[in-house]
Design an enzyme around this catalytic site. Structure first.
Site, PDB file in Angstrom:
ATOM      1  N   LYS A  52       0.686  -1.189   0.028  1.00  0.00           N
ATOM      2  CA  LYS A  52      -0.066   0.114  -0.090  1.00  0.00           C
ATOM      3  C   LYS A  52       0.895   1.302   0.094  1.00  0.00           C
ATOM      4  CE  LYS A  52      -3.766  -2.555   2.163  1.00  0.00           C
ATOM      5  NZ  LYS A  52      -4.695  -2.755   3.341  1.00  0.00           N
ATOM      6  N   GLN A  96      -4.307  -1.904   9.783  1.00  0.00           N
ATOM      7  CA  GLN A  96      -4.263  -3.178   8.979  1.00  0.00           C
ATOM      8  C   GLN A  96      -5.099  -4.122  10.052  1.00  0.00           C
ATOM      9  OE1 GLN A  96      -3.631  -3.531   5.738  1.00  0.00           O
ATOM     10  NE2 GLN A  96      -3.959  -5.882   5.916  1.00  0.00           N
ATOM     11  N   ASP A 119     -10.660   2.901   4.558  1.00  0.00           N
ATOM     12  CA  ASP A 119     -10.955   1.405   4.487  1.00  0.00           C
ATOM     13  C   ASP A 119     -12.444   1.118   4.220  1.00  0.00           C
ATOM     14  OD1 ASP A 119      -9.332  -0.670   4.139  1.00  0.00           O
ATOM     15  OD2 ASP A 119      -8.499  -0.508   6.314  1.00  0.00           O
TER      16      ASP A 119
END
Ligand code: GUN
Length: 290
Positions: A52, A96, A119
């Protein structure tokens, strides 16, 4: 059979984003800034987070990686999130997953400012998604929609079976495929570990999206000719012939299912790169939401 090439498609999207960043900068605006928080040193999570960050560099975004030790307290993680929420320099950030057991994932998700939640995991964004309001869509489902769209796959009126009901892929995916949108209008069946006669259900499906995390679960006898297959699984399996010591397997027994498919995503190089491209698109969107 046509391969749904997520790597190629995500590179095209990244080129489009890079052009937008140049445009923003030429208007005297700053580059979008994505931060990623990682707790501990889980190999797979590190790989994803590094991918990412690398993608951010490629499109001209600014990026910040926040690495916290595996034994970081929940309070310290929440205070880091608070800091990112209040940092005007950061446009969007992700934490994450998975997190270690001593940290409550729901508390963490709720702590993220919905306007920076690229997200799309915060209940406010998930609720807005349900209502068809502007929001951040979860990156993996959004990436799958984008892939189906860019390959002009007809979904309207089709039967779509989603295997796996996770909060981050299966559940939102089932909602998105049923919406009245260009990629959508499917008759969706969401299946899970308690589903009976799964093979009967998958054999009727025009589109199957598998997000189970069980290597090579979906076999040729479970699908009909001409099916569209989207494989979200990515399991590391020991392989001495590889430098890394492992190979990556999807949830689909690729060769035999591909032979019956009209379209299929490979693993790796299918859904994974599309998740990253979606995260970049969401970060760009975060600037507009300000
Ligand atoms: N773990 C697995 N997939 C994801 C994702 O899309 N976002 C985050 N934050 N963690 C993940």
């Amino acid at each position: 059979m046509i391969l749904l090439d997520g790597k190629k498609t995500s590179n095209e999207i990244k080129e489009e984003i890079a052009k937008k960043v140049v445009e923003l900068k030429s208007q005297g605006k700053k580059a979008p800034h994505l931060a990623a928080v990682i707790v501990g040193e889980n190999g797979a999570s590190l790989t994803y987070v590094n991918a990412k960050v690398k993608a951010c560099e490629k499109v001209g975004f600014d990026s910040t990686l926040v690495s916290l030790p595996i034994d970081v307290s929940e309070a310290d993680l929440l205070s880091k999130i608070d800091e990112l929420n209040n940092d005007d320099n950061i446009d969007g950030f992700i934490v994450q997953l998975p997190l270690p057991d001593h940290i409550d994932e729901h508390k963490v998700t709720l702590a993220v400012n919905p306007m920076k939640d690229v997200d799309g995991f915060h209940p406010e964004n998930l609720g807005r998604m349900m209502l068809g309001l502007p929001c951040f869509l979860p990156a993996t489902p959004a990436g799958i929609l984008e892939l189906l769209d860019r390959y002009d796959i007809e979904t309207s009126g089709k039967s779509c079976v989603v295997i796996g009901r996770s909060h981050i892929v299966g559940s939102p995916m089932s909602v998105l495929m049923a919406r009245n949108t260009k990629v959508g209008n499917c008759t969706v069946t969401l299946t899970h570990s308690r589903t009976q006669n799964l093979e009967q259900i998958t054999r009727e499906a025009d589109i199957i999206i598998v997000a189970l995390g069980k290597a090579e679960f979906l076999t040729a006898d479970m699908v009909k000719e001409g099916v569209v297959i989207v494989d979200v699984g990515i399991t590391r399996v020991a392989d001495d012939s590889k430098k890394s010591g492992f190979k990556l397997l999807g949830d689909v027994k690729f060769e035999e299912v591909a032979a019956k498919s009209s379209y299929i995503t490979p693993v790796p190089g299918g859904v994974g790169p599309m998740t990253i491209a979606s995260l970049m698109l969401n970060t760009l969107q975060a600037i507009d939401m300000k």
